[in-house]
Structures are given as C-alpha cells and as structure tokens.
Enzyme design. Structure first.
Site, short mmCIF file in Angstrom:
data_model
loop_
_atom_site.label_atom_id
_atom_site.label_comp_id
_atom_site.label_asym_id
_atom_site.label_seq_id
_atom_site.Cartn_x
_atom_site.Cartn_y
_atom_site.Cartn_z
CG ASP A 347 51.78 34.25 22.50
OD1 ASP A 347 51.28 33.59 23.40
OD2 ASP A 347 52.82 35.02 22.60
CB VAL A 404 57.15 30.93 26.23
CG1 VAL A 404 56.62 30.38 24.85
CG2 VAL A 404 57.76 29.74 26.82
CD GLU A 406 64.45 32.53 30.88
OE1 GLU A 406 65.49 32.26 30.98
OE2 GLU A 406 63.73 32.42 29.73
CE LYS A 411 62.03 29.83 28.94
NZ LYS A 411 61.89 30.47 27.39
CB SER A 433 68.23 34.71 29.40
OG SER A 433 67.41 34.95 30.63
CG HIS A 454 70.80 33.93 25.52
ND1 HIS A 454 71.75 34.63 26.35
CD2 HIS A 454 69.62 34.58 25.81
CE1 HIS A 454 71.16 35.34 26.94
NE2 HIS A 454 69.96 35.74 27.00
CD GLU A 466 75.31 33.67 26.37
OE1 GLU A 466 76.21 33.79 27.11
OE2 GLU A 466 74.34 33.32 26.61
CG ASN A 504 72.34 36.58 31.16
OD1 ASN A 504 72.62 37.95 31.03
ND2 ASN A 504 71.25 36.11 30.60
#
Length: 713
Positions: A347, A404, A406, A411, A433, A454, A466, A504
């Site tokens: 991080d 990290v 969304e 990303k 997600s 996911h 997923e 989702n």
C-alpha cells in the site's frame, strides 16, 4: 459381490466397502441389498467372533446414501420404503450375535455414520480427514436409518442435537470426547493398532471396560444427564433448541424442527424409529428438500469445473501479493496466509498496511474464539504476511490480486506499475466489484495473464468468488484462477465481463428499486420486514447499510453508465449519499442509525423532501416489485451469456447475495411462480414505472413458449 469384499480370518470377518470406479463409498440401493446378503451370511456364521466394517478408500469410510437416488424419490411411499429398508438392515447389524466394530479412517457421514452407530463399537483414526456426523438437514431431510434414535442414546440428547440440528461433523478427537467413538488410533500405526484393537475385542472384560468408559463421570454430570432424561428436563432441552433454530432459520427449514418433534418425548426405540420414518417420508418429497438437493448437485458440478478449456498441469501458488490493504485487501491476505501462502501486502502508507494486518488478525481471532484454530497456528500464519510500500520482492510472485479503491484510472495505474516487477508467468487479478476487466487489461503488457477475481465482503464468511473473463484473458489464466480459489476453500463461478458482472448486476437494481419504493412513500422497516419474511437474511435497506452506501452508490452509477436509463440511479439515493453523506453502518448512520447492536430508522431519511406522505404497500407488492426486477435482469444475464446456466446463476445468487437456499435460487423460484404470471406483472409495472421494467426478450420467450429457466412445464 461387486462393492463389498469379505475377508475371513478365523475368528474375524472383515466387511470392506470399495465401490468400483469411485473415490468414495456410498450406500445406494444396490449396495444396501448387497450389504443385506452379507449380514445374513455373517449372522449364520458361528465361527465368527468379531465383525469389522471397513473401507478400502483413501480418507473415506462411507459418505452416506446415494444423493442421486434421493433426488429420484417421487412419493412418500417410495421414501418410506427406502427408509424402512435401511432401518431394518441396520437393526439387523445391531442384533448380530458377533461383536461389531466400525473402523473409521476418513469421512463417515450420513448413512455411513448411521451404520457405525449400529455397531457395538467405533474405532477412529486421527487422520485430519476423519469427520463423523449427520449432515442430512442440509439437504432438507433428517437421518432416516435410525440416526435420530441411536445417537442420543449413545452420547446424550444435548450433544446429539449439536450434531443433528446443524448437520455438523466432528473430528476423531471430539468424537472421542463426547463418547461417539470408543478409541482413537494414530495414522502412523494404523494397521498395527487396528489389529490390536480387534484382537482385544474378543475379550469380554475389554469390551466391558470400553462400555464402562461411556458412562457419564462425576456427580454433577450424572445429575445433569438424569435431569435431561426426565420429562421436564428433556422439555427444557428441546425448548431451548427450538428457540435457537427458529431464531436462525425463521422456521424456513422444517427438517431441524422435525428432529425436535421426534425427540420431544422419551419413547421406546421402536416407537422412535416409527416417528423417524414418518417424518423422513414427508420431508423427502418436500419442495425444500428438492431445492436443497438440487443445490448440492450444482455445488458438486462447480467443484469439477476447471474454468476454461486449458487441460495442462496447474501448479499451486506459493507466493502472492495483494495491492491495497483495506478491509478487502486484509481479508484476501488473511485467506491466502491461512492456506499456507507467503503473502505481501503493498500500500502507499504504513498506516494503511497496519489496517490490513488488523483485518487479518480480526479474522484469525474469530476462528480462535470458535476454537477452529490455535494461537500457534495464528502466529505462523500472521508471520507469512509481509508488508511493503514499494515493490520489493515482487519478482518471485506467482499471483497478484489488486484490491485498491474502486476507480478505473487508479486501478489501471497500479496494475501497470506492478506488472513491471512481476515474473512473466505471474497471474494478475483484480478484486473489482463492477469495473470492466477488459478495460483494465488495456493498460497491461500481458493482458492474457489478467482476469477478475471478485471476492465478496466479508471474505472470511462469503463462499463465492466471481472469476471474470476479460476479452483477452487466456484459458490458462482462468483455469489457474479457478484452481487457486478452490484451493482456498471458496467456490468460483466463471462469468463474462459485464458492468457489475453477475451478482451485483442483479442485486443492485433490486436495492435501487427499494429506494424508489421509499421515494414513493414506502416504509423502510416494512420493506425490510417483507424481504426477511421472504427468506433473505436482511432487507435491502439493511443490506445497503451493511455493504456501505458509498459502495452501493458507486456500483449503481457504473450500472447506469453501462445500461442507460433502465438502470437509472434513484435520485433519493443520490441525496442520501451526496447531500446527507451517509455511509451506512460503518459510519454510524445510513437508512438506519446505529448504537452498538441497536438500530432504528434514521430520522434524517424520513425528513427528506417528498417523503412526508406514507404509502402502504403489502408484503406481496414489495416482493413483486423487488424480486421481479431481479428475475428480469437474471434473464438478461443468461441471454447475454454472462453466466453459463440458470443453475450457476442460482448458486451464485445464493452464495453471493444470501438468496434463500431453501427456495432453490432466483430462477428456480421464478419457475415455481410461473413465468407467464411474472411477465404479466412486469408488463404492468413497465406501463407506469418509466423504463426500469423493460422485459428481457429471453424472459418473454420462455414465458410465451411455456418453458421455464430449468425445464418445460
């Protein structure tokens, strides 16, 4: 004999189960008929003193009845005949003139456990694979071959209920402690100790000593056992168990309640067997049992899937990294370290990394509290998690999972940076997600090595992952991702790249529609209550607060961007997030306000403009508005090939969103309602509610042709 081998050794007869061509032994009708002939032969053998029931399979004694045959039961009469045969056969084993013993080295569950209970003694190995129990309630049925009667008589009613009601299995050590098995032997000396035990069984004094060890020791323990067997004491045990079951299952699962009815009053063994028989026969043909058994087969099918057309050898990863040490990053690092991987969290700050460590530590603490892990194991696992603010050590990684914030650009940036430091064979995955895997891959030099992975929050509890196929993801990449996830004890479902992917994409429109209901004047608590009564663990507003309103809002916006006005985000949701800046439970307030475990409707929501007039919706209206929205989107996902089948879609929605398993899944529920009826309601909604209920062409086709998601009607 095809399945059962008999080996005679003077005073000893070994009955060895070895189902040809299978990894496990199961008690099909054919095997049971075979066993009946074996038992009849042994009963007439006066030279035999000891009979041992054993398995030639590795890590398996007997895995229970043949579930395929359970699925084929068509009437109560058929169910009763099958159960009655098993009860009679196991009673014959219990009545054999010889000393009988079950030698358990591996899984001994369901009918296999009931067979072991019918024996005079039980010997178990300390093999980690040795698990003993009665998991029938997980299939919507109960033990039907005497298990509800023999287990309580052997270990006492309270301990028996702890096994039967949740469908639990116990280790050899725990089984010895509760007197379910008589002795535990070491795997390293299995043959020697097994033979020694069998020889000792010829001695009546040794048999008497084993039975003596089963007696309850200590004045207090004996008094408690005595009180539990009196009508008032037994009634109290049953009442407490019933209260717990009703709290957990809300009465949706009839099997555990049937067990309590069977055991509510003390009775003779023959009367108890009859109670068991009648209850099993009714449950075996119930819709709940059919649905749960269908899910069992879907799960078994997913366990066998490789995730792609790649047929080469897949090596398990040894070293991995997680980019981002938030709640999800820390949870993913925990999962990997728990399963033996060396994991590096990366991080941008040490404070963020400390949060990741704290999350992993919290999950281990929960396991320790439930006595699933020892402190020494925790220490070793935590030591496998490293931390860094740079890419030091990435040159040796097999796997990297990005977790990290969304945001697509962030990303793409961190994935492209990390890829430079990774070996060319490393697998790259994103825990996004909802964002496009294909677009993320455009920033990579090796997009074929990249896919979505996911996880659902919380990582330690949610079984679904997923695996998202981007346009350039290779078959090997998908197969590797699937194999890794299985190795961590999770269930992967491969889905195509689509906004929101599968779960989702179906779940967010449902939650968004709940906010539209609220905007129209519906009561928050009434909506949540109706959905809980339907069988979901929490209502849409509770779920929104639990997930985080910020998370749900961002996914809703991604779906609106991807699918246009039919997924338009409710303006009230924008107000809740943008104007009131409510985050949900993690922020102390969302649609509800939280004070410890207490929660009440947030008065700030009620004061929103346009929500002064209450409108009363019936539970049926609420369910129709929200569930039909999900069914319609599920049909679109199937039409577009986002998921391979209705069965996989149902499994994903159960494991990823909490859709009630006893209903069999979203598509199976829709079939049970009748697709023409749902289409008619959907058309009525679409006539008054803008574009959100545009009918899926596939759903319309199924309804008009008289077919369902699963089969013809």
């Amino acid at each position: 004999m095809e399945t059962i081998r008999i080996e005679k050794e003077q005073w000893l007869v070994r009955v060895i189960f070895d189902l040809p061509g299978e990894k496990i032994n199961k008690l099909s009708s054919t095997v049971m008929a075979e066993l009946e002939q074996v038992v009849m032969t042994i009963a007439n053998d006066s030279s035999c003193e000891v009979v041992s029931f054993e398995s030639a399979k590795k890590n398996i004694f007997i895995a229970g009845a043949d579930i395929e045959e359970l699925r084929g039961i068509t009437s109560q009469t058929v169910a009763q005949d099958k159960a009655q045969f098993g009860q009679a056969l196991f009673s014959r084993i219990a009545d054999l003139p010889q000393t009988t013993v079950a030698i358990i080295n591996g899984a001994c569950v369901g009918g296999g456990c009931e067979l072991a209970l019918a024996c005079d003694f039980r010997l178990a190995s300390d093999n980690p694979k040795t698990k003993i129990g009665l998991p029938e309630v997980k299939l919507g049925i109960i033990p039907g071959w005497g298990g509800t009667q023999r287990l309580p008589r052997l270990i006492g009613l309270p301990e028996a209920l702890k096994i039967i009601l949740p469908g639990k299995t116990v280790s050899a050590g725990k089984a010895k402690k509760i007197k379910l098995v008589d002795q535990v032997i070491a795997m390293a000396l299995l043959k020697e100790q097994q033979q020694n035990f069998l020889e000792k069984l010829r001695d009546s004094s040794f048999r008497a000593s084993l039975k003596d060890k089963r007696k309850v020791r200590g004045k207090i323990a004996r008094l408690m056992r005595f009180l539990q067997e009196t009508p008032p004491g037994r009634g109290l045990v049953i009442m407490q168990a019933r209260k717990q079951i009703e709290q957990k299952s809300q009465g949706f699962y009839p099997a555990p309640l049937a067990v309590l009815d069977i055991l509510a009053t003390r009775c003779s063994f023959s009367e108890g067997i009859e109670r068991e028989l009648q209850a099993f026969s009714k449950l075996a043909v119930s819709d709940v049992a059919r649905n749960l058994i269908a899910l069992f087969f879907i799960n078994e099918q997913l366990k066998k899937q490789r995730g792609g057309d790649f047929s080469g050898v897949i090596s398990a990863p040894k070293c991995a990294a997680v980019l981002g040490a938030g709640t999800m990053g820390g949870g993913i690092a925990w999962l990997m370290s728990k399963h033996g991987l060396a994991v590096r969290m990366k991080d941008i700050s040490w404070d963020a990394l400390a949060s990741g460590y704290a999350q992993a530590g919290e999950y281990f603490a929960q396991l320790k509290k439930r006595r699933r892990i020892r402190q020494g194991q925790i220490d070793r696992a935590m030591n496998r998690i490293g931390a860094s603010v740079d890419y030091h050590g990435f040159a040796n990684l097999d796997l990297l999972v990005e977790a990290v914030v969304e945001n697509m650009e962030i990303k793409k940036q961190v994935l492209a940076e990390a890829e430079i430091y990774l070996p060319e064979t490393a697998l790259l995955c994103s825990n996004t997600s909802a964002l496009s895997i294909t677009e993320m891959a455009s920033a990579l030099q090796r997009p074929e090595n990249f896919c979505g992975m996911h996880f659902f929050n919380p990582v330690n509890r949610m079984p679904l992952v997923e695996i998202v196929r981007g346009q350039r993801s290779s078959e090997e990449t998908l197969a590797r991702a699937v194999a890794m996830v299985k190795g961590w004890g999770k269930t992967p479902v491969v889905v195509q790249d689509s906004p929101g992917f599968l779960v989702n994409r179906i779940l967010l429109p449902y939650m968004n529609e709940a906010v539209y209901l609220l905007e129209e004047g519906a009561d928050i608590e009434a909506v949540d209550k109706a959905i809980r009564a339907f069988g979901l663990p929490m209502g849409p507003f509770e779920l929104a607060d639990q997930v985080g309103i910020d998370v749900g809002y961002k996914v809703a916006k991604i779906l609106q961007q991807g699918f246009g006005e039919r997924m338009a985000t409710c303006p009230l949701l924008s107000t809740v997030y943008d104007d009131l800046q409510l985050l949900g439970k993690k922020g102390g307030a969302g649609f509800y306000k939280y004070n410890g475990k207490k929660m009440r409707v947030n008065p700030a929501i009620a004061e929103l403009s346009g929500h002064s007039v209450k409108k009363k919706y019936s539970a049926e209206e609420i369910i129709d508005r929200l569930l039909i929205m999900m069914v319609n989107e599920a049909a679109r996902c199937l039409q577009e090939g986002v998921v391979a089948s209705a069965a996989e879609l149902d499994f994903a929605m159960i494991m990823g969103s909490g859709f009630p398993p006893w209903r069999g899944g979203l598509c199976r529920w829709a079939d049970a309602q009748g697709l023409p009826a749902l289409v008619k309601k959907c058309e009525a909604f679409n006539g008054v509610i803008e574009d959100r209920y545009q009918l899926s062409p596939y759903l319309l086709e199924l309804a008009s042709s008289g077919r369902g998601f699963y089969a013809s009607h």
